[in-house]
Scaffold this active site. Structure first.
Site, PDB file in Angstrom:
ATOM      1  N   GLY A  15       0.711  -1.162   0.050  1.00 52.64           N
ATOM      2  CA  GLY A  15      -0.065   0.178   0.107  1.00 52.64           C
ATOM      3  C   GLY A  15       0.967   1.203  -0.161  1.00 52.64           C
ATOM      4  N   ALA A  18       2.396   4.793  -3.419  1.00 51.26           N
ATOM      5  CA  ALA A  18       2.840   4.238  -4.716  1.00 51.26           C
ATOM      6  C   ALA A  18       1.500   3.091  -4.839  1.00 51.26           C
ATOM      7  CB  ALA A  18       4.123   3.602  -4.884  1.00 51.26           C
ATOM      8  N   LYS A  81       1.649  25.133  -2.199  1.00 47.71           N
ATOM      9  CA  LYS A  81       3.271  25.170  -2.485  1.00 47.71           C
ATOM     10  C   LYS A  81       3.694  25.901  -3.751  1.00 47.71           C
ATOM     11  CE  LYS A  81       7.262  22.410  -3.309  1.00 47.71           C
ATOM     12  NZ  LYS A  81       7.660  20.994  -3.158  1.00 47.71           N
ATOM     13  N   VAL A 188       3.535 -10.893   2.176  1.00 54.90           N
ATOM     14  CA  VAL A 188       3.887 -12.004   0.777  1.00 54.90           C
ATOM     15  C   VAL A 188       4.978 -12.814   1.648  1.00 54.90           C
ATOM     16  CG1 VAL A 188       4.709 -12.566  -1.481  1.00 54.90           C
ATOM     17  CG2 VAL A 188       3.335 -10.307  -1.196  1.00 54.90           C
ATOM     18  N   LEU A 336       9.738   3.501  -4.673  1.00 53.92           N
ATOM     19  CA  LEU A 336      10.789   3.136  -3.947  1.00 53.92           C
ATOM     20  C   LEU A 336      11.569   1.770  -4.438  1.00 53.92           C
ATOM     21  CD1 LEU A 336      10.172   4.451  -0.500  1.00 53.92           C
ATOM     22  CD2 LEU A 336      11.454   5.474  -2.155  1.00 53.92           C
ATOM     23  N   ILE A 349       6.954  11.615  -5.462  1.00 49.73           N
ATOM     24  CA  ILE A 349       5.497  11.242  -5.885  1.00 49.73           C
ATOM     25  C   ILE A 349       5.562  11.489  -7.121  1.00 49.73           C
ATOM     26  CG2 ILE A 349       3.061  12.032  -5.495  1.00 49.73           C
ATOM     27  CD1 ILE A 349       3.371  12.373  -2.746  1.00 49.73           C
TER      28      ILE A 349
END
Lengths: 521, 452
Positions: A15, A18, A81, A188, A336, A349
């Protein structure tokens, strides 16, 4: 990936930002009668959640998903931003803003920067950021939607958000689950591959449950359960150029109104971030373990925070670099698991988003030779994306004049990648930014860092000499003054945030684009 | 380190005068043309980018069209396949997906019921011999009427020459006796009348200034072997068309362009004598001499002619024009970008070999030529498009991918699959959308005024 005419089962492993961004986008764009999506995540595994500062492209992602921007802001405790402030990078004591926007007005068919260089030689030393309406707004902590007024400055900037990334993941989880994505709690424990093709076929969870899938999305973070542990996809190590390999993060209570920009402040062995949200501030120190210990980094972080710490320090370890292939066999690494680049320019992101959008374009179809071609195309796109971000990040370090620590001495003298060396040589000669079209950082960004860190050519494009000197100086002064005056008419950032909760606030947010610099410019 | 104050353009061709005019218009420098007074006739075909160059020069393009010096080009007519290739992609983006996916889907379902060019207003206008200037209103269908020009080379050269003089370009006539060199640099040009001309930068629009090193580096494209160019110019006997034409022959092509006054037929035929076709210099800027236009490379690009590449070269130079002769990085970047452009031109030429080799009843000659093409980048692009219908992402496209897509689909070389987001749709619904779009374009095309 078998693309025969039946339901295609996608399994997303992990989760976090990503995983849920992928799940949300797939559920929005793929036909549910042909594609089934399962996401496996474990509450026992924490998410990194460093990607709290975003870039304007995220607005496009939300737009594609049909997300209400105000809902999104409320749910993620977002602030606006307008750019990033870099402090102490060129030398100790300097600061500059890299805004989401463009500078000045071109004249005589050359870019504004050339006029700026000429004016500078005539004694006008105003920094480049004084000509970027977005940067001036940031400095004065103002905000308004781009395009919200008829003034031309209103079209010269864009905006993004500071968000609570774990709240964004939860927000997208609701979105995805409402569109049929099935979430399974678990880890997993085993992966079964085809002995013929090497493709992944089945995952076994710690509960003993078995899941068959056609395609797999590895969003398992640094662990890279599928891409690293199972498929053994090679990793290209870039730490010779970007040697920072640790971070420590602590959120703190907000002490003052949130600033509409991220801050990246260099220190003796790396840098630290400050990301102001509505309800708290994100803080972190990125450092190179050869030059700083975890204790030193934590101390530095605690000393620099102005509000009370809200959690225990979260220590992270990483190696900068990318997987040699983001898509291998029937598994695609996103986030990642695909690579890591320090969040100096808030790219985490964005790189997730880019992988998702590119994969949707390259979605498997046709015969095996088509899938092969699509896989190569996706990998080629992502490799270019990562490499261009890499060069832009190295630029921040390599342009330093700092020599006050072993770390900075190393960064100042490191051997640059050839692709970057060429760009710097070209800029040094006459202020030309190497022209390219793909990738997120284009000319205005390169100018921001070159100028912000004090690399300036001695000469300029001769077309800038076509303006009379007095007229040139007057026009630049006028632009600056008008920018400052215009920004002064805009509401405060803090005020805009309090308006978010109000029913009366009906003005629609502007359209988004896949650009750092705005929809209109 | 010497300031660049003067430029000498060698060669009085259209290329030379165009380069001089653009340079003089953009820079506060002395520009001189050594006018070798070549005889030029025929018709030059350009891409729509010509409008930007004219704007930059301050030249009134309408007047060129009204005076019969220029004829607009809405599309290129490929006669063998009877397909009309516009400069922009046909159709409209639907739900963020490029139009061609919908056309491919319709084709795969046998429900397209029209050629790919039926979805392009400029292609349909050209087919009907109709024309209207492009609208600036982005929401209007007429905004898709993007057009290039067919230019009467001789008369256009006079216009550009007059403009260049107005912009302060000096004209010098005389015959070159000797190029005097110091290392890679040209020091001066010695003329037969004994005068020496010198400048900080020499722009070679003729080829006569190329150094031995440049000549040694000059290469010939392997895939262009076996072709020679023959140019035939004749008076116009019909009305000029708002299109150019490509005819595939047994062993070559014939490219036809025309204005009100004349027609040019360019034959790319089998070679029986040494040919310049496909020749290019990978370092067009060496020392203080920059070869531009046909001096830097020659390769016909079917939808455009050499003037376009002259213009992109000069604009590339202007984008980063060096203030001083300390220009090593600027020059390297110019050469790097020029080579990228050349590779794109090469790929476009080789794509035509692919089309010819895959046309119905293609001779062995064409198939052998295609087999000789060694271009991994183009092959990768073609494989991705032909198997999956996806256009590979590319930057700095000298000839836009929209042309490649129109050419392949116009020649009935359809991909075997399209975007799954399109194929998830009901075939009848997509067919209905396509029919609606086609009818709208058809109606708009018949309402345009005839040309001329």
């Amino acid at each position: 990936m078998n693309t025969a005419n039946r339901t295609h089962h996608w399994i997303i492993v992990g989760g976090g930002t990503a995983g849920w961004m992928a799940a949300a986008a797939f559920s929005a764009k793929l036909d549910a009668s042909e594609h089934r999506i399962t996401l496996i995540e474990s509450d026992a595994i924490g998410t990194v959640g460093v990607g709290e500062a975003t870039v304007p492209h995220l607005r496009y992602f939300n737009q594609v998903l049909g997300i209400d921007e105000r809902d999104f802001m409320r749910e993620t405790q977002a602030t606006y931003k307008l750019g990033i402030e870099f402090v102490d990078w060129g030398h100790v004591g300097d600061r500059y803003l890299h805004p989401f926007g463009v500078y000045g007005e071109p004249a005589h068919q050359v870019g504004f920067f050339q006029s700026w260089l000429k004016a500078r030689s005539l004694g006008d030393k105003a920094p480049l950021e004084a000509y970027a309406p977005g940067a001036v707004m940031a400095r004065h902590e103002r905000f308004a939607y781009p395009g919200s007024s008829a003034h031309p400055f209103s079209r010269k900037y864009s905006y993004a958000f500071h968000i609570d990334a774990s709240r964004y993941a939860r927000f997208l989880r609701r979105y995805a689950e409402a569109r049929g994505v099935v979430r399974i709690e678990g880890k997993v424990s085993d992966v079964q591959r085809s002995s013929v093709t090497g493709d992944i076929q089945q995952l076994t969870l710690d509960s003993g449950e078995r899941l068959w899938g056609d395609g797999f999305i590895d969003c398992s973070g640094f662990r890279a359960v599928l891409h690293g542990q199972t498929l053994g996809v090679g990793f290209e190590n870039w730490s010779q150029w970007l040697p920072c390999d640790r971070a420590v993060a602590i959120p703190s209570a907000s002490q003052s109104a949130p600033r509409p920009y991220t801050r990246a402040i260099a220190h003796a062995a790396g840098w630290r971030w400050q990301i102001p949200l509505q309800h708290r501030t994100g803080n972190g120190v990125v450092y190179c373990s050869e030059h700083m210990s975890a204790d030193q980094a934590t101390r530095k972080l605690l000393e620099s925070m102005d509000g009370e710490p809200l959690a225990e320090p979260n220590h992270l370890q990483f190696t900068t670099g990318v997987r040699s292939k983001s898509w291998s066999h029937n598994s695609v690494a996103i986030g990642l698991s695909a690579g890591f680049l320090e969040p100096l320019e808030s790219t985490s992101i964005y790189l997730i988003q880019s992988a998702i959008m590119n994969f949707l374009e390259c979605l498997p179809r046709g015969e095996e030779n088509a899938v092969e071609a699509l896989r190569n195309e996706f990998n080629r796109r992502m490799a270019l994306e990562y490499e261009r971000v890499r060069d832009f990040l190295i630029l921040h370090y390599t342009l330093t004049t700092r020599d006050d620590s072993a770390f900075w001495h190393r960064m100042r003298t490191l051997e640059r990648p050839h692709s970057l060396e060429r760009k710097i040589a070209l800029f040094r000669e006459q202020g030309q930014v190497e022209h390219y079209e793909l990738g997120m950082f284009l000319e205005p960004s390169w100018l921001a860092v070159y100028e912000g860190q004090g690399l300036l050519p001695e000469r300029w494009h001769p077309a800038a000499d076509r303006a009379a000197e007095g007229a040139l100086l007057a026009s630049l002064r006028r632009f600056r003054e008008e920018t400052a005056r215009w920004v002064d008419t805009l509401p405060g950032h803090d005020h805009c945030l309090t308006q978010l909760g109000m029913e009366a606030d009906e003005a629609p947010w502007p359209p988004a684009a896949m650009s750092l610099y705005g929809v209109f410019s | 380190m010497t300031a660049v104050n003067s430029i000498l353009v060698y060669g009085g061709s259209l290329d030379g005068w165009m380069a001089a005019a653009l340079l003089a218009r953009s820079l506060p420098l002395t520009v001189t043309v050594l006018d070798t007074q070549p005889q030029e006739s025929g018709v030059e075909a350009t891409l729509p980018a010509i409008t930007g160059f004219h704007h930059r020069l301050g030249l009134n393009e309408r007047a060129l069209i009204d005076n019969g010096i220029a004829t607009p080009t809405l599309a290129t007519h490929y006669r063998a396949s009877d397909s009309w290739v516009p400069f922009e992609a046909p159709g409209f983006t639907l739900d963020g997906l490029p139009f061609h996916h919908y056309a491919v889907y319709g084709h795969l379902n046998g429900r397209l019921e029209a050629a790919f060019d039926a979805f392009s207003l400029p292609a349909q206008a050209a087919r009907r011999q109709r024309y209207h200037p492009q609208s600036n209103d982005a929401g209007s269908l007429l905004a898709t009427l993007n057009s290039g020009l067919q230019l009467d080379r001789d008369r256009y050269r006079s216009v550009i020459m007059a403009l260049a003089k107005e912009l302060g370009v000096h004209r010098r006539t005389g015959a070159l006796l000797k190029v005097e060199r110091a290392g890679d640099d040209v020091e001066s040009l010695l003329l037969e009348d004994g005068e020496r001309l010198s400048a900080e930068l020499f722009v070679d629009a003729d080829g006569a200034l190329m150094s031995d090193a440049q000549k040694e580096q000059t290469e010939r494209l392997a895939s262009a072997e076996g072709f020679a160019v023959e140019r035939l110019v004749a008076p116009q006997t019909e009305v000029a068309c708002p299109c150019t034409r490509v005819t595939q022959r047994e062993e070559g092509w014939e490219l036809e362009r025309g204005t009100a006054a004349c027609v040019e037929r360019l034959r790319l035929g089998a070679e029986d004598s040494p040919s310049e076709f496909g020749r290019y210099c990978p370092t067009p800027w060496m020392g203080n001499t920059l070869a531009v236009g046909q001096a830097a490379g020659e390769l016909e690009a079917f939808v455009t002619g050499p003037l376009h590449w002259l213009q992109t070269a000069v604009v590339r130079l202007l984008d980063a024009f060096p203030a001083s002769t300390d220009w090593r990085a600027t020059r390297a970047e110019y050469n790097r970008r020029t080579l990228l452009e050349w590779r794109d031109r090469q790929a476009f030429f080789e794509l035509h070999l692919y089309l010819a080799a895959h046309s119905q009843g293609a001779s062995d000659v064409w198939r052998q030529r295609w087999h000789k093409v060694d271009n991994p980048e183009l092959l990768r692009w073609l494989t991705l498009f032909q198997t999956a219908g996806l256009v590979a992402s590319r930057e700095l496209q000298a000839l836009p991918d929209a042309l490649r897509v129109s050419l392949l689909l116009g020649h009935q070389l359809w991909p075997q699959a399209c975007d799954p987001q399109v194929s998830a749709r009901e075939p009848a619904a997509v067919a209905h959308e396509l029919a609606k779009m086609r009818q709208m374009i058809d109606r708009a095309a018949t309402q345009l005024p005839p040309y001329p």
